[in-house]
Design a protein around this motif. Structure first.
Motif, PDB file in Angstrom:
ATOM      1  N   UNK A  10       0.821  -1.215   0.000  1.00 25.34           N
ATOM      2  CA  UNK A  10       0.000   0.000   0.000  1.00 25.34           C
ATOM      3  C   UNK A  10       0.858   1.270   0.000  1.00 25.34           C
ATOM      4  N   UNK A  11       1.930   1.361   0.817  1.00 25.25           N
ATOM      5  CA  UNK A  11       2.783   2.551   0.699  1.00 25.25           C
ATOM      6  C   UNK A  11       3.431   2.711  -0.676  1.00 25.25           C
ATOM      7  N   UNK A  12       3.764   1.617  -1.329  1.00 30.63           N
ATOM      8  CA  UNK A  12       4.325   1.722  -2.677  1.00 30.63           C
ATOM      9  C   UNK A  12       3.289   2.233  -3.678  1.00 30.63           C
ATOM     10  N   UNK A  13       2.053   1.821  -3.504  1.00 25.39           N
ATOM     11  CA  UNK A  13       0.980   2.338  -4.368  1.00 25.39           C
ATOM     12  C   UNK A  13       0.782   3.829  -4.112  1.00 25.39           C
ATOM     13  N   UNK A  14       0.848   4.219  -2.857  1.00 26.77           N
ATOM     14  CA  UNK A  14       0.721   5.638  -2.512  1.00 26.77           C
ATOM     15  C   UNK A  14       1.850   6.441  -3.138  1.00 26.77           C
ATOM     16  N   UNK A  15       3.063   5.938  -3.034  1.00 23.07           N
ATOM     17  CA  UNK A  15       4.211   6.654  -3.594  1.00 23.07           C
ATOM     18  C   UNK A  15       4.212   6.659  -5.121  1.00 23.07           C
ATOM     19  N   UNK A  16       3.503   5.716  -5.741  1.00 24.22           N
ATOM     20  CA  UNK A  16       3.410   5.721  -7.203  1.00 24.22           C
ATOM     21  C   UNK A  16       2.652   6.942  -7.708  1.00 24.22           C
ATOM     22  N   UNK A  17       1.839   7.541  -6.861  1.00 22.37           N
ATOM     23  CA  UNK A  17       1.123   8.746  -7.280  1.00 22.37           C
ATOM     24  C   UNK A  17       2.071   9.924  -7.494  1.00 22.37           C
ATOM     25  N   UNK A  18       3.273   9.838  -6.972  1.00 24.45           N
ATOM     26  CA  UNK A  18       4.246  10.915  -7.154  1.00 24.45           C
ATOM     27  C   UNK A  18       4.785  10.985  -8.583  1.00 24.45           C
ATOM     28  N   UNK A  19       4.551   9.946  -9.364  1.00 23.19           N
ATOM     29  CA  UNK A  19       4.995   9.971 -10.756  1.00 23.19           C
ATOM     30  C   UNK A  19       4.313  11.084 -11.537  1.00 23.19           C
ATOM     31  N   UNK A  20       3.109  11.450 -11.123  1.00 26.51           N
ATOM     32  CA  UNK A  20       2.337  12.426 -11.866  1.00 26.51           C
ATOM     33  C   UNK A  20       2.677  13.870 -11.504  1.00 26.51           C
ATOM     34  N   UNK A 135      -6.675   4.076  -7.313  1.00 22.51           N
ATOM     35  CA  UNK A 135      -7.666   3.026  -7.056  1.00 22.51           C
ATOM     36  C   UNK A 135      -7.554   1.825  -8.004  1.00 22.51           C
ATOM     37  N   UNK A 136      -7.259   2.098  -9.275  1.00 21.80           N
ATOM     38  CA  UNK A 136      -7.119   1.002 -10.233  1.00 21.80           C
ATOM     39  C   UNK A 136      -5.920   0.126  -9.879  1.00 21.80           C
ATOM     40  N   UNK A 137      -4.796   0.751  -9.550  1.00 23.04           N
ATOM     41  CA  UNK A 137      -3.608  -0.013  -9.173  1.00 23.04           C
ATOM     42  C   UNK A 137      -3.849  -0.803  -7.894  1.00 23.04           C
ATOM     43  N   UNK A 138      -4.553  -0.211  -6.941  1.00 22.06           N
ATOM     44  CA  UNK A 138      -4.870  -0.918  -5.698  1.00 22.06           C
ATOM     45  C   UNK A 138      -5.788  -2.103  -5.976  1.00 22.06           C
ATOM     46  N   UNK A 139      -6.746  -1.934  -6.866  1.00 26.83           N
ATOM     47  CA  UNK A 139      -7.651  -3.029  -7.225  1.00 26.83           C
ATOM     48  C   UNK A 139      -6.882  -4.160  -7.897  1.00 26.83           C
ATOM     49  N   UNK A 140      -5.991  -3.825  -8.832  1.00 29.90           N
ATOM     50  CA  UNK A 140      -5.216  -4.858  -9.522  1.00 29.90           C
ATOM     51  C   UNK A 140      -4.298  -5.616  -8.568  1.00 29.90           C
ATOM     52  N   UNK A 141      -3.626  -4.888  -7.687  1.00 32.77           N
ATOM     53  CA  UNK A 141      -2.733  -5.570  -6.742  1.00 32.77           C
ATOM     54  C   UNK A 141      -3.527  -6.332  -5.689  1.00 32.77           C
ATOM     55  N   UNK A 142      -4.709  -5.826  -5.340  1.00 33.22           N
ATOM     56  CA  UNK A 142      -5.560  -6.533  -4.380  1.00 33.22           C
ATOM     57  C   UNK A 142      -6.053  -7.847  -4.940  1.00 33.22           C
ATOM     58  N   UNK A 143      -6.390  -7.858  -6.227  1.00 35.12           N
ATOM     59  CA  UNK A 143      -6.825  -9.101  -6.868  1.00 35.12           C
ATOM     60  C   UNK A 143      -5.678 -10.103  -6.947  1.00 35.12           C
ATOM     61  N   UNK A 144      -4.467  -9.615  -7.258  1.00 35.94           N
ATOM     62  CA  UNK A 144      -3.316 -10.516  -7.295  1.00 35.94           C
ATOM     63  C   UNK A 144      -3.014 -11.054  -5.907  1.00 35.94           C
TER      64      UNK A 144
END
Length: 152
Positions: A10-20, A135-144
């Motif tokens: 989850x922290x990595x998903x949060x930090x991925x938002x910094x790409x934008x 949210x999309x990235x969290x959904x994809x990683x949550x499914x995996x």
């Protein structure tokens, strides 16, 4: 963040938002013809805090919903609907507060105009893309994650 969220994903998903942040901030500087200055770099630092806070607020709500028994997709949809207004209000308030500084042609705006343009451009793109991408990235990683847990 890893302690708060109980893992590293989850922290990595949060930090991925910094790409934008870079897309909007450097794009706005390029479009307006401003140079990268110390004040615009301070604007990038401001953006990091705002964007990470937006993602934390959203994913915290998602994880609370999931812990209360909601299915993952339902938890994400509810969190996005609930947190959309506060996130947009924060972004619009910041953008509108910096608009006079960005549009000013006085001598003091030469120094702080870069900061305003950087924050406006970066906040516009990162807010819009964070509301979709995180949210999309969290959904994809949550499914995996769920698939891996069911396999073992």
């Amino acid at each position: 963040m890893t302690v708060t969220f109980g893992g590293l994903l989850t922290p990595l998903i949060i930090l991925s938002s910094l790409l934008f942040v870079q897309i909007g901030s450097f794009g706005a500087l390029l479009v307006t013809g401003q140079t990268l200055s110390m004040s615009s770099m301070i604007g990038v630092l401001m953006l990091v805090g705002i964007v990470v806070t937006n993602a934390v607020v959203m994913l915290d709500r998602v994880e609370r919903n999931a812990k209360s028994g909601m299915e993952l997709q339902e938890a994400i949809v509810e969190a996005c609907a609930t947190r959309l207004r506060p996130i947009l209000m924060t972004a619009f308030a910041t953008i509108l507060a910096l608009m006079p500084l960005a549009l000013s042609h006085s001598t003091t705006s030469l120094i702080s105009g870069g900061l305003a343009i950087t924050v406006i451009g970066g906040l516009t793109t990162s807010t819009l893309l964070t509301l979709i991408f995180v949210p999309v990235l969290y959904l994809l990683t949550g499914r995996k994650r769920k698939f891996i847990e069911e396999s073992f």
